[in-house]
Design an enzyme around this catalytic site. Structure first.
Site, PDB file in Angstrom:
ATOM      1  N   HIS A  88      -5.900   9.810  -8.976  1.00 33.93           N
ATOM      2  CA  HIS A  88      -5.573   9.291 -10.389  1.00 33.93           C
ATOM      3  C   HIS A  88      -5.158   9.951 -11.773  1.00 33.93           C
ATOM      4  O   HIS A  88      -4.984   9.495 -12.074  1.00 33.93           O
ATOM      5  CB  HIS A  88      -5.624   7.739 -10.391  1.00 33.93           C
ATOM      6  CG  HIS A  88      -5.194   7.219  -9.118  1.00 33.93           C
ATOM      7  ND1 HIS A  88      -4.510   5.259  -9.451  1.00 33.93           N
ATOM      8  CD2 HIS A  88      -5.112   6.535  -7.675  1.00 33.93           C
ATOM      9  CE1 HIS A  88      -3.598   5.271  -8.852  1.00 33.93           C
ATOM     10  NE2 HIS A  88      -4.371   5.895  -7.603  1.00 33.93           N
ATOM     11  N   ARG A  89      -6.704  10.706 -11.420  1.00 33.50           N
ATOM     12  CA  ARG A  89      -7.541  10.731 -12.624  1.00 33.50           C
ATOM     13  C   ARG A  89      -6.312  11.982 -12.899  1.00 33.50           C
ATOM     14  O   ARG A  89      -6.125  12.414 -14.279  1.00 33.50           O
ATOM     15  CB  ARG A  89      -8.238  10.990 -12.826  1.00 33.50           C
ATOM     16  CG  ARG A  89      -9.496  10.023 -12.942  1.00 33.50           C
ATOM     17  CD  ARG A  89     -11.091  10.160 -12.574  1.00 33.50           C
ATOM     18  NE  ARG A  89     -11.891   9.150 -13.379  1.00 33.50           N
ATOM     19  CZ  ARG A  89     -12.848   9.301 -12.534  1.00 33.50           C
ATOM     20  NH1 ARG A  89     -13.470   9.648 -12.323  1.00 33.50           N
ATOM     21  NH2 ARG A  89     -14.065   8.251 -13.174  1.00 33.50           N
ATOM     22  N   GLU A 117     -14.134   1.475 -17.138  1.00 33.99           N
ATOM     23  CA  GLU A 117     -14.309   1.267 -15.947  1.00 33.99           C
ATOM     24  C   GLU A 117     -14.524   0.463 -16.025  1.00 33.99           C
ATOM     25  O   GLU A 117     -16.165  -0.152 -15.921  1.00 33.99           O
ATOM     26  CB  GLU A 117     -14.302   2.320 -15.061  1.00 33.99           C
ATOM     27  CG  GLU A 117     -14.177   4.110 -14.767  1.00 33.99           C
ATOM     28  CD  GLU A 117     -14.647   4.233 -13.601  1.00 33.99           C
ATOM     29  OE1 GLU A 117     -16.018   4.336 -13.860  1.00 33.99           O
ATOM     30  OE2 GLU A 117     -14.503   4.815 -13.029  1.00 33.99           O
ATOM     31  N   THR A 153     -10.505  -1.341 -12.459  1.00 38.65           N
ATOM     32  CA  THR A 153     -11.197  -2.044 -12.208  1.00 38.65           C
ATOM     33  C   THR A 153     -11.559  -1.866 -10.418  1.00 38.65           C
ATOM     34  O   THR A 153     -12.884  -2.862  -9.875  1.00 38.65           O
ATOM     35  CB  THR A 153     -10.163  -3.330 -11.569  1.00 38.65           C
ATOM     36  OG1 THR A 153      -9.107  -3.912 -10.520  1.00 38.65           O
ATOM     37  CG2 THR A 153      -9.694  -3.885 -13.017  1.00 38.65           C
ATOM     38  N   ASP A 192      -4.992  -1.034 -13.310  1.00 39.28           N
ATOM     39  CA  ASP A 192      -4.777  -0.508 -11.544  1.00 39.28           C
ATOM     40  C   ASP A 192      -6.348  -1.115 -11.447  1.00 39.28           C
ATOM     41  O   ASP A 192      -7.191  -0.147 -11.381  1.00 39.28           O
ATOM     42  CB  ASP A 192      -4.787   0.352 -11.555  1.00 39.28           C
ATOM     43  CG  ASP A 192      -3.621   0.825 -10.955  1.00 39.28           C
ATOM     44  OD1 ASP A 192      -3.852  -0.025  -9.864  1.00 39.28           O
ATOM     45  OD2 ASP A 192      -3.277   2.154 -10.310  1.00 39.28           O
ATOM     46  N   ALA A 204       0.848  -1.339  -0.118  1.00 38.58           N
ATOM     47  CA  ALA A 204       0.152  -0.192   0.013  1.00 38.58           C
ATOM     48  C   ALA A 204       1.243   1.361   0.165  1.00 38.58           C
ATOM     49  O   ALA A 204       2.135   1.121   1.228  1.00 38.58           O
ATOM     50  CB  ALA A 204      -0.596   0.122   0.804  1.00 38.58           C
TER      51      ALA A 204
END
Length: 401
Positions: free
Chosen positions: A270-271, A282, A253, A302, A230
């Site tokens: 992330h975007r 997605e 995912t 991912d 993590a």
């Protein structure tokens, strides 16, 4: 056309003066770099930097034959003293072309940041592109023939390379040379690894290159698995590996998880980090994407950890009775299908997954089941990958490839 790199570093050089960072502390001896300056056929100097005369002499060249000095970006601080015998530095207006008596033609390209890019065509037709730090060519959308060599800030602006690839200005045989190297990446193997992922290379100060002479760099592995714990930096490492490619399909995912604000913040982060040219899907239905030969874009998945959660949900793996009554067999079949899809795919794939087997043993049977199944999935997926990386504390360790 012959190109000599009198310097390959950022405007302040590497190491930066009085900088205590780890990269600067290790950028000593062969790892040190002067500010980038390029000598073309001994006649054209792109960017005048302090010590250019001595740098040329160390490389076995003289600046006595230089007929034109062009600046690509403003230099902070006092003006650089022009050595005796050199013409005064200038700048070509965007879109204009300058013809030298030596037969070279220089065209100035507009950029999306302050500065000027230069396209140099040699007397024999060789084509070179040189860009200043932190800049990309403004909107090169039309198809154009590839340059023989491109010299640019690959680490700082990988999207600049992606744009050139999208426009056809960088092809498979284009020699991509990274310059303006700063302390963002430690010198040595880590720098070489980052550049190889972009299809580029770095050379020491003083290197002379022949424009048009093909130099191979390691190809981006077609299938890569990036493992890590993590917040280890595994997703960022995966994104870096495709940052210099113009069209990437990012396969998320995890979905959106409506109502979960903390998850929404993660997705948003992330975007925002991804290039605007990338597409997003997605979905956990990976097999059609792996088999899609009509779409040449690389896939960034991912992550496999969330795919496994979805697959275990589908087979009822969290319930002991359902698991024993056919859920385990059904999950094995799903994993086998995915691994077979990875084996057969012709697309470039970079997949991310969590490495969860090295920590605390889960307190519940379902938690232990997930840990075990993820370990099996990672091992099977890795078996079909040319490269496998383990990211620990932001550092990528190659396990294969």
């Amino acid at each position: 056309m012959e190109l000599t790199l009198l310097g390959t570093g950022a405007p302040e050089g590497l190491p930066r003066p009085d900088c205590p960072c780890a990269a600067c502390a290790t950028a000593l001896g062969p790892g040190s770099r002067a500010a980038t300056a390029v000598l073309v056929d001994g006649a054209l100097l792109l960017d005048l930097t302090p010590g250019a005369v001595f740098a040329a002499a160390r490389a076995g060249h003289s600046l006595g034959g230089v007929r034109q000095v062009l600046l690509s970006h403003p230099h902070d601080g006092p003006a650089v003293e022009v050595p005796a015998g050199l013409p005064q530095p200038g700048r070509v207006p965007d879109g204009r072309e300058l013809a030298l008596l030596t037969g070279h033609r220089v065209r100035a390209l507009a950029l999306d940041a302050p500065g000027t890019g230069y396209e140099v065509v040699g007397p024999e037709g060789g084509r070179l592109l040189y860009l200043p730090p932190g800049a990309a060519v403004a909107g090169p959308k039309e198809a154009r023939s590839p340059y023989e060599m491109v010299v640019l800030d690959v680490i700082g602006r990988p999207d600049a390379l992606a744009r050139l690839r999208a426009a056809g200005a960088v092809g498979p045989t284009t020699d991509v040379v990274a310059v303006h190297l700063d302390h963002d990446v430690p010198p040595g193997p880590e720098l070489d690894r980052r550049l190889a992922a972009a299809g580029a290379r770095a050379v020491p100060d003083g290197t002379t290159l022949d424009v048009g002479s093909y130099e191979s760099v390691p190809d981006v592995p077609r299938r890569t698995l990036v493992l890590g714990g993590a917040r280890s930096g595994k997703s960022l490492e995966a994104e870096r590996r495709l940052a210099a490619f113009p069209d990437v399909l990012y396969v998320a995912t995890g979905g959106t998880r409506g109502g979960d604000s903390e998850w929404a913040r993660r997705v948003s982060a992330h975007r925002e980090r991804r290039p605007g040219s990338w597409r997003t899907a997605e979905t956990c239905d990976l097999l059609p994407l792996l088999a899609d030969a009509a779409d040449p874009a690389p896939l960034l998945v991912d992550c496999l950890s969330l795919w496994l959660t979805y697959a275990m949900d589908e087979v009822g793996a969290w319930d002991d009775a359902e698991w024993a009554g056919g859920g385990e067999k059904a999950l094995r079949a799903k994993v086998a299908e995915l691994v077979d899809g990875v084996r057969r795919t012709r697309r470039t794939v970079v997949a991310v997954s969590n490495e969860v087997g090295s920590g605390i043993v889960p307190a519940t049977a379902s938690g232990r089941r997930y840990r075990d199944e993820l370990g099996r999935l990672n091992a099977a997926f890795a078996g079909e990958c040319e490269q496998v990386l383990l990211v620990v504390a932001g550092q990528a360790l190659a396990l294969r490839g």
